[in-house]
Design a protein around this motif. Sequence first.
Motif, PDB file in Angstrom:
ATOM      1  N   SER A  89       0.854  -1.200   0.000  1.00  0.00           N
ATOM      2  CA  SER A  89       0.000   0.000   0.000  1.00  0.00           C
ATOM      3  C   SER A  89       0.880   1.236   0.000  1.00  0.00           C
ATOM      4  CB  SER A  89      -0.905  -0.002   1.240  1.00  0.00           C
ATOM      5  OG  SER A  89      -1.514   1.263   1.404  1.00  0.00           O
ATOM      6  N   GLU A  90       0.446   2.272  -0.705  1.00  0.00           N
ATOM      7  CA  GLU A  90       1.200   3.531  -0.701  1.00  0.00           C
ATOM      8  C   GLU A  90       1.005   4.283   0.613  1.00  0.00           C
ATOM      9  OE1 GLU A  90      -0.680   6.770  -3.116  1.00  0.00           O
ATOM     10  OE2 GLU A  90      -1.859   5.072  -3.881  1.00  0.00           O
ATOM     11  N   PHE A  91       0.108   3.786   1.474  1.00  0.00           N
ATOM     12  CA  PHE A  91      -0.155   4.451   2.747  1.00  0.00           C
ATOM     13  C   PHE A  91       0.495   3.743   3.926  1.00  0.00           C
ATOM     14  CE2 PHE A  91      -3.931   5.113   0.008  1.00  0.00           C
ATOM     15  CZ  PHE A  91      -3.751   6.458  -0.234  1.00  0.00           C
ATOM     16  N   ILE A  92       1.007   2.531   3.704  1.00  0.00           N
ATOM     17  CA  ILE A  92       1.588   1.745   4.802  1.00  0.00           C
ATOM     18  C   ILE A  92       2.947   1.192   4.386  1.00  0.00           C
ATOM     19  CG2 ILE A  92       1.296  -0.246   6.329  1.00  0.00           C
ATOM     20  CD1 ILE A  92      -1.725   0.003   5.931  1.00  0.00           C
ATOM     21  N   HIS A  93       3.980   1.494   5.150  1.00  0.00           N
ATOM     22  CA  HIS A  93       5.300   0.906   4.935  1.00  0.00           C
ATOM     23  C   HIS A  93       5.332  -0.442   5.645  1.00  0.00           C
ATOM     24  CE1 HIS A  93       6.963   4.778   3.485  1.00  0.00           C
ATOM     25  NE2 HIS A  93       6.134   5.305   4.368  1.00  0.00           N
ATOM     26  N   ILE A 212       5.766  -0.864  -1.207  1.00  0.00           N
ATOM     27  CA  ILE A 212       5.981   0.499  -1.690  1.00  0.00           C
ATOM     28  C   ILE A 212       6.694   1.345  -0.636  1.00  0.00           C
ATOM     29  CG2 ILE A 212       4.830   2.610  -2.478  1.00  0.00           C
ATOM     30  CD1 ILE A 212       2.517   0.832  -3.433  1.00  0.00           C
ATOM     31  N   ASN A 213       7.720   2.063  -1.051  1.00  0.00           N
ATOM     32  CA  ASN A 213       8.360   3.058  -0.190  1.00  0.00           C
ATOM     33  C   ASN A 213       7.782   4.420  -0.572  1.00  0.00           C
ATOM     34  OD1 ASN A 213       9.961   4.845   1.206  1.00  0.00           O
ATOM     35  ND2 ASN A 213      11.883   3.801   0.751  1.00  0.00           N
ATOM     36  N   ALA A 214       6.708   4.789   0.086  1.00  0.00           N
ATOM     37  CA  ALA A 214       5.967   5.996  -0.283  1.00  0.00           C
ATOM     38  C   ALA A 214       6.660   7.278   0.143  1.00  0.00           C
ATOM     39  CB  ALA A 214       4.555   5.937   0.306  1.00  0.00           C
ATOM     40  N   LYS A 215       7.846   7.179   0.769  1.00  0.00           N
ATOM     41  CA  LYS A 215       8.600   8.396   1.074  1.00  0.00           C
ATOM     42  C   LYS A 215       8.946   9.138  -0.207  1.00  0.00           C
ATOM     43  CE  LYS A 215      11.083   7.100   5.320  1.00  0.00           C
ATOM     44  NZ  LYS A 215      12.442   6.849   5.872  1.00  0.00           N
ATOM     45  N   TYR A 216       9.052   8.361  -1.297  1.00  0.00           N
ATOM     46  CA  TYR A 216       9.500   8.941  -2.565  1.00  0.00           C
ATOM     47  C   TYR A 216       8.343   9.093  -3.549  1.00  0.00           C
ATOM     48  CZ  TYR A 216      13.826   7.841  -0.297  1.00  0.00           C
ATOM     49  OH  TYR A 216      14.837   7.780   0.632  1.00  0.00           O
ATOM     50  N   SER A 217       7.574   8.030  -3.758  1.00  0.00           N
ATOM     51  CA  SER A 217       6.383   8.132  -4.604  1.00  0.00           C
ATOM     52  C   SER A 217       5.605   6.831  -4.486  1.00  0.00           C
ATOM     53  CB  SER A 217       6.762   8.371  -6.076  1.00  0.00           C
ATOM     54  OG  SER A 217       7.250   7.179  -6.659  1.00  0.00           O
TER      55      SER A 217
END
Length: 462
Positions: A89-93, A212-217
């Motif tokens: 998920s883009e909301f959960i690492h 997903i590492n959402a820190k970046y995108s």
Amino acid sequence: MGLFNEVSLLNGHDIENERELFYRNIKKLKIDEEDLKKAIGCGLTIEDWFEFLFDLQDGYGAMFYLNINREVGQRMYETVETKKHVVISEFIHCYVSMNSFYYPKRVKKALRKLGFFYIDVDPRSVNITKEEALAGIHKKIDEHVIPKPSAIVDSGGGYYVIYKLDPVFASAEKTLKLFDHIESFLVDMLAEYGGDGNAKDSCRVLRVPGTINAKYSAETFVKVIEFNQGLIYSFSDFRDLMNKTNGFDLNAWRKLKEKEKKNHELTKKEHDQKEKIVNNWSSGVKKRFSIGSLHAARSLDYKRLILMRGRNMEGFRNTILWLYGLTQKRLVSTKDEMELKLRELNDMFLKGLKVREVKDLAQHCWEDTYKLKNETIIKKLHISSKEQLKMSTLIGKEEKYQRNNTRRKKERRNKEGLTPRQQAKMELIQKVKELNAQGLKQTEIAEKLGIHKSNVSRYIKE
């Protein structure tokens, strides 16, 4: 919820104070079966990655989650169940522990086995690009400063350099101390490229490839960029590398210790020599931790077999415990130690034997003097040819011959993949073409090189 130290949490500290989670029903989060087949690089899937992590480890693994509001959640599962709780998920690492635990608590005193060394490389911390950091990692490998990794993972902002180990139990304080020394040593070797000194705890969790590492995108997926199947190290491999790098002479240390024990005191010259040796390696780690013997490898094979059969060893429990006990008898010093090893193996079964039965087996193993051949063990445990493919020592003659033939074929070939005969032919063809380019006739070329004219004609056309 108040502020918390992210580094401390990722290393497994103070997690009890963070139980007011952003989702109380985190245990309901499960990955779809089809998502477990998601490609994560190097021909691997998420399922393959968890097999890589826990095929030699049992007990509990930790799944750690961090949402975009910096709130945390953690759940512990049996190692074979961890893969089912990956969150993409883009909301959960999503992170997973690299080492396993005796009981569902991610703290040092609960550590069961140490199965990996790892270096978290963050290029931003030293103001270089990811490309420069990766080139630096390969430079250190080529110069034999660090060993070739079992895997390198692109975490989004940097890299994880991962070394798989023949797991060792983490119960001894000296084992944990050695782990810490080696981790610090490896981080120091890559410090100039961003080796993170805050990411070397034995309870550490790392991002799961495929998430997903959402820190970046939302498009930044963690992926495996290098993978060396079957590359497994021992503690002693890294201890020896550390000794060599730091100029610590282990053999000299042992000789001095033996003499000191025998004579109770050293001469001034010998005392000065001892001080010099210790100063060459300030960490002072002296004990050897090696599981490279045949018996230790056999022990690992028994555990592999149990895991391959889904921990269901009905009909073979007594046999494999007895065989395992015979192997452990050569690795431990007391019957009580061997009984403890048998209990640990018994805990791996879906349905284990009673404590009394294990105790009786330990007594029999301690008294028995059997030395069994591989063929006998394979027959007793009904180890199939397919199962033998994943074994290191418990293999039959056919599998042994197959591996030897594969090794010989590989050894016969050069860097271009050619055998000596093929290489000689390639060189001969090259000479023929060079002489032909110089204007020599085919008859002259044949005579000069000592080959038939028809071969000259054919080589010119190739």
